[in-house]
Design an enzyme around this catalytic site. Sequence first.
Site, PDB file in Angstrom:
ATOM      1  N   LYS A 170       0.831  -1.221   0.000  1.00 27.72           N
ATOM      2  CA  LYS A 170       0.000   0.000   0.000  1.00 27.72           C
ATOM      3  C   LYS A 170       0.864   1.269   0.000  1.00 27.72           C
ATOM      4  CE  LYS A 170      -2.439  -0.786   3.742  1.00 27.72           C
ATOM      5  NZ  LYS A 170      -1.805  -2.047   4.172  1.00 27.72           N
TER       6      LYS A 170
ATOM      7  N   ARG B 190     -10.004   1.666   9.875  1.00 22.14           N
ATOM      8  CA  ARG B 190      -9.466   0.340  10.218  1.00 22.14           C
ATOM      9  C   ARG B 190     -10.571  -0.633  10.615  1.00 22.14           C
ATOM     10  NH1 ARG B 190      -3.897  -0.100  10.908  1.00 22.14           N
ATOM     11  NH2 ARG B 190      -2.809   1.872  11.188  1.00 22.14           N
TER      12      ARG B 190
ATOM     13  N   ARG C 193      13.022 -11.264   2.636  1.00 20.13           N
ATOM     14  CA  ARG C 193      13.537  -9.902   2.809  1.00 20.13           C
ATOM     15  C   ARG C 193      14.405  -9.838   4.073  1.00 20.13           C
ATOM     16  NH1 ARG C 193       9.173  -5.232   2.481  1.00 20.13           N
ATOM     17  NH2 ARG C 193       8.760  -5.664   4.665  1.00 20.13           N
TER      18      ARG C 193
ATOM     19  N   ARG D  84      14.289  -5.331  10.472  1.00 18.40           N
ATOM     20  CA  ARG D  84      13.159  -4.655  11.134  1.00 18.40           C
ATOM     21  C   ARG D  84      12.354  -5.665  11.945  1.00 18.40           C
ATOM     22  NH1 ARG D  84       9.837  -1.950   6.423  1.00 18.40           N
ATOM     23  NH2 ARG D  84       8.231  -2.556   7.887  1.00 18.40           N
TER      24      ARG D  84
END
Length: 200
Positions: free
Chosen positions: A13, A88, A127, A139
């Site tokens: 997104k 949301r 990743r 991360r």
Amino acid sequence: MRIILLGPPGAGKGTQSERIVERFGIPQLSTGDMLRAAVAAGTPVGLEAKAIMEQGGLVPDTVVVGIVADRIEEPDAKRGFILDGFPRTVQQAEALDRMLAKKGIALSTVVELKVDEEALVGRIAKRAEETAAKGLPVRKDDTPEVFKTRFDAYRRQTAPLSDHYAKAGMLETIDGMKPIDTVTQDLFALLERHAETAAS
């Protein structure tokens, strides 16, 4: 053009929003950014949000909708906007619907990036591996365990939004598992159609 972009974490997104901003010249409105800006500007809604956050509370939907309502009145959002991270929940969507109706504003479309959960988990794990192989810090969000938790939360809370907008005849879906540039092309084709409809 007023767009809501839906899709689980990792669906792309953020990347696609940036490209829409560039292509159509409309701002991407993130509720987190808007909340911080309203607090910094000391607007009435911002002060209310600040008081709640300082007590460690969650900012209620009415306040968030108030912040969105103020933000879409600003000059750069007159031609349209992309809502990112809001709504949301179905309750937030209903509150947003009421606010927009009061302003005489209609959403152009709600686009959902459809993705395969297993493939996404694989993509995230890959990743993380590549990042670690380069000696860079991974991360926290990029571990499969954390990602699965975020995906589950999305499925519970946000996925019902698809039904809400589908019932309203507003939902359109795009295959988010295609290569990034192909997703962009599909998205642009869909949005161009809406831009033409709005102009005619």
